[in-house]
Design a protein around this motif. Sequence first.
Motif, mmCIF file in Angstrom:
data_model
loop_
_atom_site.group_PDB
_atom_site.id
_atom_site.type_symbol
_atom_site.label_atom_id
_atom_site.label_comp_id
_atom_site.label_asym_id
_atom_site.label_seq_id
_atom_site.Cartn_x
_atom_site.Cartn_y
_atom_site.Cartn_z
ATOM 1 N N ALA A 169 -9.427 4.629 -7.152
ATOM 2 C CA ALA A 169 -8.688 4.466 -5.891
ATOM 3 C C ALA A 169 -8.826 5.715 -5.033
ATOM 4 O O ALA A 169 -9.064 5.634 -3.818
ATOM 5 C CB ALA A 169 -7.222 4.164 -6.184
ATOM 6 N N PRO B 178 0.576 4.238 2.022
ATOM 7 C CA PRO B 178 0.277 5.224 3.054
ATOM 8 C C PRO B 178 1.494 6.118 3.284
ATOM 9 O O PRO B 178 2.571 5.833 2.761
ATOM 10 C CB PRO B 178 0.018 4.365 4.292
ATOM 11 C CG PRO B 178 0.921 3.191 4.086
ATOM 12 C CD PRO B 178 0.993 2.959 2.591
ATOM 13 N N ILE C 260 -10.457 5.800 -1.221
ATOM 14 C CA ILE C 260 -9.628 6.242 -0.093
ATOM 15 C C ILE C 260 -10.253 7.478 0.553
ATOM 16 O O ILE C 260 -10.337 7.593 1.783
ATOM 17 C CB ILE C 260 -8.187 6.529 -0.571
ATOM 18 C CG1 ILE C 260 -7.527 5.221 -1.042
ATOM 19 C CG2 ILE C 260 -7.369 7.194 0.525
ATOM 20 C CD1 ILE C 260 -6.264 5.431 -1.873
ATOM 21 N N PRO D 93 0.835 -1.215 0.000
ATOM 22 C CA PRO D 93 0.000 0.000 0.000
ATOM 23 C C PRO D 93 0.862 1.254 0.000
ATOM 24 O O PRO D 93 2.073 1.186 0.209
ATOM 25 C CB PRO D 93 -0.793 -0.112 1.308
ATOM 26 C CG PRO D 93 -0.690 -1.534 1.721
ATOM 27 C CD PRO D 93 0.626 -2.018 1.204
ATOM 28 N N ALA E 68 -3.762 11.044 3.220
ATOM 29 C CA ALA E 68 -2.932 10.539 2.125
ATOM 30 C C ALA E 68 -3.013 11.414 0.879
ATOM 31 O O ALA E 68 -2.175 11.274 -0.018
ATOM 32 C CB ALA E 68 -3.363 9.113 1.770
ATOM 33 N N GLU F 168 -11.552 7.414 4.387
ATOM 34 C CA GLU F 168 -10.875 8.255 5.386
ATOM 35 C C GLU F 168 -11.809 9.345 5.897
ATOM 36 O O GLU F 168 -11.818 9.670 7.090
ATOM 37 C CB GLU F 168 -9.598 8.871 4.795
ATOM 38 C CG GLU F 168 -8.466 7.868 4.645
ATOM 39 C CD GLU F 168 -7.089 8.537 4.570
ATOM 40 O OE1 GLU F 168 -6.915 9.642 5.128
ATOM 41 O OE2 GLU F 168 -6.191 7.940 3.964
ATOM 42 N N GLN G 266 -5.269 1.375 -1.909
ATOM 43 C CA GLN G 266 -3.944 1.889 -1.525
ATOM 44 C C GLN G 266 -2.827 1.097 -2.212
ATOM 45 O O GLN G 266 -1.815 1.671 -2.615
ATOM 46 C CB GLN G 266 -3.766 1.825 0.002
ATOM 47 C CG GLN G 266 -4.506 2.911 0.768
ATOM 48 C CD GLN G 266 -3.855 4.291 0.639
ATOM 49 O OE1 GLN G 266 -3.028 4.541 -0.233
ATOM 50 N NE2 GLN G 266 -4.271 5.207 1.504
ATOM 51 N N ARG G 267 -2.988 -0.202 -2.346
ATOM 52 C CA ARG G 267 -1.969 -1.002 -3.040
ATOM 53 C C ARG G 267 -1.940 -0.645 -4.525
ATOM 54 O O ARG G 267 -0.881 -0.516 -5.131
ATOM 55 C CB ARG G 267 -2.248 -2.489 -2.853
ATOM 56 C CG ARG G 267 -2.063 -2.976 -1.428
ATOM 57 C CD ARG G 267 -2.403 -4.452 -1.312
ATOM 58 N NE ARG G 267 -1.469 -5.279 -2.067
ATOM 59 C CZ ARG G 267 -1.761 -6.506 -2.529
ATOM 60 N NH1 ARG G 267 -2.953 -7.036 -2.312
ATOM 61 N NH2 ARG G 267 -0.866 -7.191 -3.191
ATOM 62 N N CYS H 84 -4.062 11.906 -6.769
ATOM 63 C CA CYS H 84 -3.960 10.728 -5.912
ATOM 64 C C CYS H 84 -2.569 10.124 -5.953
ATOM 65 O O CYS H 84 -2.258 9.249 -5.132
ATOM 66 C CB CYS H 84 -5.026 9.702 -6.255
ATOM 67 S SG CYS H 84 -4.634 8.651 -7.634
ATOM 68 N N ARG I 1 -2.823 2.159 -5.822
ATOM 69 C CA ARG I 1 -2.326 3.527 -5.979
ATOM 70 C C ARG I 1 -0.799 3.531 -6.120
ATOM 71 O O ARG I 1 -0.240 4.258 -6.938
ATOM 72 C CB ARG I 1 -2.754 4.381 -4.778
ATOM 73 C CG ARG I 1 -2.429 5.845 -4.913
ATOM 74 C CD ARG I 1 -3.189 6.649 -3.880
ATOM 75 N NE ARG I 1 -2.640 6.519 -2.556
ATOM 76 C CZ ARG I 1 -1.885 7.442 -1.942
ATOM 77 N NH1 ARG I 1 -1.610 8.569 -2.559
ATOM 78 N NH2 ARG I 1 -1.442 7.255 -0.723
#
Lengths: 73, 464
Positions: free
Chosen positions: B300, A68, B304, A66, B205, B308, B347-348, B406, B350
Amino acid sequence: MAPSAPAAGPPQGPAFDAAAHARETARLIGLEIAPAHLPGVVANLQLAAQMAALVQGWPLDITDEPAPVFVAR
Amino acid sequence: MSAAATAAAIRSRQLRAAEVTEAALADIAARNPRTHAFTEVTAARARAEAAAVDATIAAGRDPGPLAGVPYAVKNLFNLEGVTTRAGAKIERGRPAAARDAFLVRRLRAAGAVCLGALNMDEYAYGFTTENAHDGDCRNPHDLTRIAGGSSGGSAAAAADGLVPLALGSDTNGSIRVPASLCGIYGLKPSYGRLSRQGSYPFVAALDHLGPFARDIADLALAYDALQGFDAEDPAQQRRDAEPVSGLLGAGPGGLRIAVADDHFARNGHAEAFAAVAVLARALGATRRVTIPEAARGRAAAFLITMAEGGQLHLPDLRDRPGDFDPGTRDRFLAGALLPAGWVVQAQRMRAAYRAAVLALFDSVDVILAPATPFVAPPLGQAMTELDGRILPIRPNLGVHTQPISCIGLPVLVVPLADPAAAGTPHNLPIGVQLIAAPWREDVLFRVAAALERAGIAGAPQPLG
């Protein structure tokens, strides 16, 4: 890794039932959703499910981590 | 008057900061009701800051590069002594901020004078600045239309000449969308370039802060003043300041410029693509590039953001859902319910998407893409036609901005000086995204300045 195949369709499996998901998940986490707000919540979950289908169509390798923001200081 | 001209006049004692401030306050009192850009005017603070600038000059000291320049901030920036409302009724009962946000402190140190706080979508979750609590922000080019959002007040105030500079935030397009719809310059810097300390968060993020201005020299002045490391923002990267004001005359020579196709050549009305074509012609850019899988990148960002945002506001969603703006509440509620797997996959993906896009910059320096899919829609309009489908306006205003922010790329929105050149409906303004590799804001300013010198880029004057 970059996707190695053309855009895939939604993932296979049972259709996402946004209304049931909203009712049950809200109950499980103790979030009360007023009846007047439920149609809007369901509509947004349906849109999110379409986005999730797109995201899940990207083939990921086990090493794809990911993204983050975390910096050990 | 521009920020640069104002600062020059004050520094050379042709004007006093106090008289510039009084004129700006009077102008806001007279004209803000037409756009409702300001939600709070900090007159006492402005007078005190202006007096300090005049005193500094009288003492023979340097008042800073933005001496006496009026500015205002989206109302999610902390201003000492003011409650940071973030467009929300819920926040109005919170204590006043104890300290200015980092970027506000930077502008104060540069001599600028803060006039107040500006309208926005509730908690920055929107692209229209239609706000049920504070009132809708109106576009100065057509008061029946939206200013864009979520930094709509910032764009409207700058476009209408109430201030030469304004600050906003951009999580998915909230600087770039209103800059385009109001016809001004807006900068979303690289993720991690400017400190976000002291701003109301939305999506850690994806949150960025940046300036708006009516000309490129002013945008550069503001950006240069805003740079500086702040250990209190965990996402900010420690980099030396990279000022751009001295680069504006460098021109675009040697830069490889291309037009984004695929996702960025769809999902919009003719004027959005015509605006890109006008810039491409002026720059001699004939090459086209494909930003790979942009629709998935946007998806994505969507997930996210929703997750969030929903998690951030979960306590208030439980306790006082009726106090949210109806325009945001249902999305926040839905966000609190998203399956974790969707968000982790986003997230992965992205990270993988970023790697694929960054490879493009091996062979290109600047990419041109639409900033908004169309010009400003009427206030209250919910749906529009896009590529033969009737779709909701609110989420789709960011269709071309979300895939870029993003992954944190720097973007400068350039307004078309003559919207008629793109055949915009009712001659309404529209902008174009200039996109570069991370940390290459310098090339964006070089290209934008060249376009302005050629008369292609510029802020159209609002009517009335």
